[in-house]
Enzyme design. Structure first.
Site, short mmCIF file in Angstrom:
data_model
loop_
_atom_site.label_atom_id
_atom_site.label_comp_id
_atom_site.label_asym_id
_atom_site.label_seq_id
_atom_site.Cartn_x
_atom_site.Cartn_y
_atom_site.Cartn_z
NE ARG A 149 -3.92 2.13 2.11
CZ ARG A 149 -4.29 2.93 3.42
NH1 ARG A 149 -3.29 3.16 4.09
NH2 ARG A 149 -5.14 3.85 2.88
CB ILE A 199 -5.71 5.92 -0.75
CG1 ILE A 199 -5.46 4.27 -0.78
CG2 ILE A 199 -5.05 6.35 0.44
CD1 ILE A 199 -4.10 4.00 -0.86
CB SER A 200 -10.83 3.57 0.84
OG SER A 200 -11.99 4.35 -0.16
CD GLN A 201 -11.29 3.25 7.65
OE1 GLN A 201 -12.05 4.44 7.68
NE2 GLN A 201 -11.09 2.64 8.64
N PRO A 202 -7.96 1.11 4.66
CG PRO A 202 -5.90 0.12 5.15
CD PRO A 202 -6.75 1.44 5.37
#
Length: 213
Positions: free
Chosen positions: A37, A63-66
């Site tokens: 990531r 970028i979205s949180q995992p």
């Protein structure tokens, strides 16, 4: 483009956290364990890359949180060789997760800056979507339809009809619906005209932008 033992260790910790938060799909967890990531973020954020947080990636996008990536991916129930349409390529991280889950990924990005950057990055990481395009996510990719599943990675004020139409019978559409706060929504296509709807609580996404031209 280094991926060190330290990075891999941090990914293992992240996967453990996602399991604690309720993610069960091994296919999702192993994809997240595998994907660097930190390479999808600006270098200033590298040391934070494996925290369960979103980060800016340029062009007013994130970028979205995992956890969000994992949650949406799990709802898709991806099987190997599934045709998956992604609305909002962004950094390419979600694209990479789907690819590593065995999907044939078709992806659309509306921000030209991100489209160009991601189109160069993904091949360097050995990630080869079937199709990347610069365009309006509300319209989907009718020329490549139907899809086994569709994932929308930005907040939509409503569910676009063209996306519903491009789903196979039995297919799954995962989309966050709402204005300032979105409800994660799953539509399963039962027949040509019938869809089954499920809702999974509140999330926050950047808005899904429509091309007004």
């Amino acid at each position: 483009m280094k991926d060190t033992a330290k990075h891999q260790g941090l990914r293992n910790q992240l996967v453990s956290l996602l399991e604690q938060k309720g993610i069960k799909d091994r296919n999702v967890l192993e994809a997240i364990r595998k994907i660097p990531r930190h390479l999808f973020l600006e270098s200033g954020f590298e040391e934070y890359a494996y925290q369960d947080k979103p980060f800016p990636i340029g062009a007013g996008q994130t970028i979205s949180q995992p956890y969000t990536v994992a949650f949406q991916s799990e709802l898709l129930q991806v099987k190997k060789e599934d045709k998956v349409l992604e609305i909002g390529t962004g950094s390419g991280y979600q694209t990479a997760v789907l690819f590593n889950m065995g999907a044939k990924v078709y992806s659309i990005e509306r921000q030209n800056e991100l489209f160009k950057t991601t189109s160069l990055l993904l091949p360097k990481l050995g990630i080869r979507p079937k199709h990347l395009s610069f365009g309006d996510g509300y319209k989907g990719l009718p020329n490549f339809a139907p899809f086994d599943s569709i994932i929308v990675t930005a907040g939509a004020p409503f569910i676009p009809k063209p996306l519903m139409a491009q789903l196979k019978i039995g297919g799954r559409l995962v989309i966050p619906v709402g204005e300032s706060v979105q409800v994660m929504t799953l539509l399963i296509r039962k027949t040509e005209t019938q869809f089954e709807k499920h809702e999974f609580g509140d999330f926050r996404f950047v808005p899904l932008l429509e091309n007004k031209n």
